[in-house]
Design a protein around this motif. Structure first.
Motif, PDB file in Angstrom:
ATOM      1  N   GLY A   1       0.810  -1.202   0.000  1.00  0.00           N
ATOM      2  CA  GLY A   1       0.000   0.000   0.000  1.00  0.00           C
ATOM      3  C   GLY A   1       0.844   1.253   0.000  1.00  0.00           C
ATOM      4  N   HIS A   2       0.443   2.230  -0.804  1.00  0.00           N
ATOM      5  CA  HIS A   2       1.140   3.519  -0.853  1.00  0.00           C
ATOM      6  C   HIS A   2       0.239   4.609  -0.283  1.00  0.00           C
ATOM      7  N   SER A   3       0.761   5.404   0.630  1.00  0.00           N
ATOM      8  CA  SER A   3       0.049   6.548   1.193  1.00  0.00           C
ATOM      9  C   SER A   3      -1.289   6.107   1.799  1.00  0.00           C
ATOM     10  N   LEU A   4      -2.406   6.581   1.259  1.00  0.00           N
ATOM     11  CA  LEU A   4      -3.722   6.136   1.736  1.00  0.00           C
ATOM     12  C   LEU A   4      -3.829   4.619   1.654  1.00  0.00           C
TER      13      LEU A   4
ATOM     14  N   LEU B   1       4.430   1.876   1.752  1.00  0.00           N
ATOM     15  CA  LEU B   1       5.265   2.854   1.060  1.00  0.00           C
ATOM     16  C   LEU B   1       4.749   4.260   1.344  1.00  0.00           C
ATOM     17  N   ALA B   2       5.543   5.060   2.074  1.00  0.00           N
ATOM     18  CA  ALA B   2       5.121   6.417   2.451  1.00  0.00           C
ATOM     19  C   ALA B   2       3.693   6.388   2.985  1.00  0.00           C
ATOM     20  N   SER B   3       3.440   5.472   3.888  1.00  0.00           N
ATOM     21  CA  SER B   3       2.075   5.186   4.334  1.00  0.00           C
ATOM     22  C   SER B   3       1.538   6.206   5.327  1.00  0.00           C
TER      23      SER B   3
ATOM     24  N   GLY C   1      -3.210   8.603  11.893  1.00  0.00           N
ATOM     25  CA  GLY C   1      -3.764   9.571  10.958  1.00  0.00           C
ATOM     26  C   GLY C   1      -2.757  10.604  10.473  1.00  0.00           C
ATOM     27  N   LEU C   2      -3.268  11.654   9.824  1.00  0.00           N
ATOM     28  CA  LEU C   2      -2.414  12.633   9.159  1.00  0.00           C
ATOM     29  C   LEU C   2      -2.374  13.999   9.849  1.00  0.00           C
ATOM     30  N   ALA C   3      -2.956  14.103  11.029  1.00  0.00           N
ATOM     31  CA  ALA C   3      -3.017  15.414  11.685  1.00  0.00           C
ATOM     32  C   ALA C   3      -1.617  15.987  11.909  1.00  0.00           C
ATOM     33  N   TYR C   4      -0.721  15.191  12.499  1.00  0.00           N
ATOM     34  CA  TYR C   4       0.632  15.666  12.759  1.00  0.00           C
ATOM     35  C   TYR C   4       1.373  15.954  11.465  1.00  0.00           C
ATOM     36  N   SER C   5       1.265  15.034  10.495  1.00  0.00           N
ATOM     37  CA  SER C   5       1.945  15.218   9.216  1.00  0.00           C
ATOM     38  C   SER C   5       1.429  16.451   8.492  1.00  0.00           C
ATOM     39  N   GLY C   6       0.112  16.692   8.576  1.00  0.00           N
ATOM     40  CA  GLY C   6      -0.470  17.859   7.922  1.00  0.00           C
ATOM     41  C   GLY C   6       0.058  19.158   8.508  1.00  0.00           C
ATOM     42  N   VAL C   7       0.114  19.227   9.839  1.00  0.00           N
ATOM     43  CA  VAL C   7       0.637  20.431  10.502  1.00  0.00           C
ATOM     44  C   VAL C   7       2.103  20.631  10.141  1.00  0.00           C
TER      45      VAL C   7
END
Length: 222
Positions: free
Chosen positions: A136-139, A163-165, A170-176
């Motif tokens: 799986g990549h990302s999402l 892969l770059a999962s 979730g994505l809260a930290y990555s988004g910030v």
């Protein structure tokens, strides 16, 4: 919305025995219709791309199933990954999650959840025989993790690659973090999700997501 239990408890004591039976049958019927409309009891019409070895797959090798990331679909694996593994003796499959590519469910794309996507992966794996490796990549990485946690066929997985999962939290930290470090990319990704790839600043996307030596034809394709 489902109002079966609320309606049942409000009205049930006031009904005669015959009317109670008719009432319950009606509520069950309406509930089943609702579930069918939501696609919860029917198999989703999924686009599945596949490549198989020319000499035939070895029975000792597991099948490989690829799950794409957000805003793309199965074709992203068909450029290099599927033929590469097929040439090395593996049966390779890539699905388009519901609402993506040529799969069904586009009208409800904003309502599908990780659970729904994991059920798509389960549908594909259950249609195959023998052990599998899921990639799986990302999402798609989040989908793989959810499937490994809840999928009925998860015991058949002999390996998984993320892969770059998206992480489990979730994505809260990555988004910030992205908004702080690369606000231009953060803005353009939001534009792409809301309005499509044709609306983004190509220079920003190329600089952030592609290597410097990537040919223009590859950038235009992806």
């Amino acid at each position: 919305k489902l109002c079966f239990w609320a309606a049942l408890f409000r009205s049930y004591p006031r009904l005669t025995r015959f009317r109670r039976l008719r009432f319950v049958r009606k509520q069950i019927f309406l509930t089943v219709i609702y579930i069918l409309k939501q696609g919860l009891l029917t198999l989703m019409n999924l686009e599945i791309l596949s490549r198989k070895p020319k000499a035939g797959a070895s029975r000792s090798k597991p099948k490989i199933v690829f799950v794409h990331g957000i805003c793309v679909d199965a074709w992203t694996w068909d450029e290099f990954f599927l033929p590469y593994f097929a040439d090395h003796g593996y049966e390779a499959y890539a699905l388009s999650l519901r609402g993506h590519g040529k799969s069904g469910g586009k009208s409800n794309i904003l309502t599908w959840s990780l659970v729904d996507y994991a059920s798509d992966l389960e549908q594909v794996v259950s249609s195959l025989d023998g052990p599998v490796i899921v990639v799986g990549h990302s999402l798609g990485g989040a989908v793989v993790q959810e499937w490994l946690r809840t999928g009925a066929s998860r015991d058949r997985a002999v390996g998984a690659a993320l892969l770059a999962s998206v992480p489990p939290w979730g994505l809260a930290y990555s988004g910030v973090r992205m908004a702080t470090i690369n606000p231009q990319l953060y803005r353009e990704l939001g534009v792409m999700i809301m309005f499509g790839a044709e609306s983004v600043d190509e220079k920003v996307m190329r600089r952030a997501l592609f290597s410097k030596d990537a040919p223009e034809v590859i950038f235009d394709k992806f």
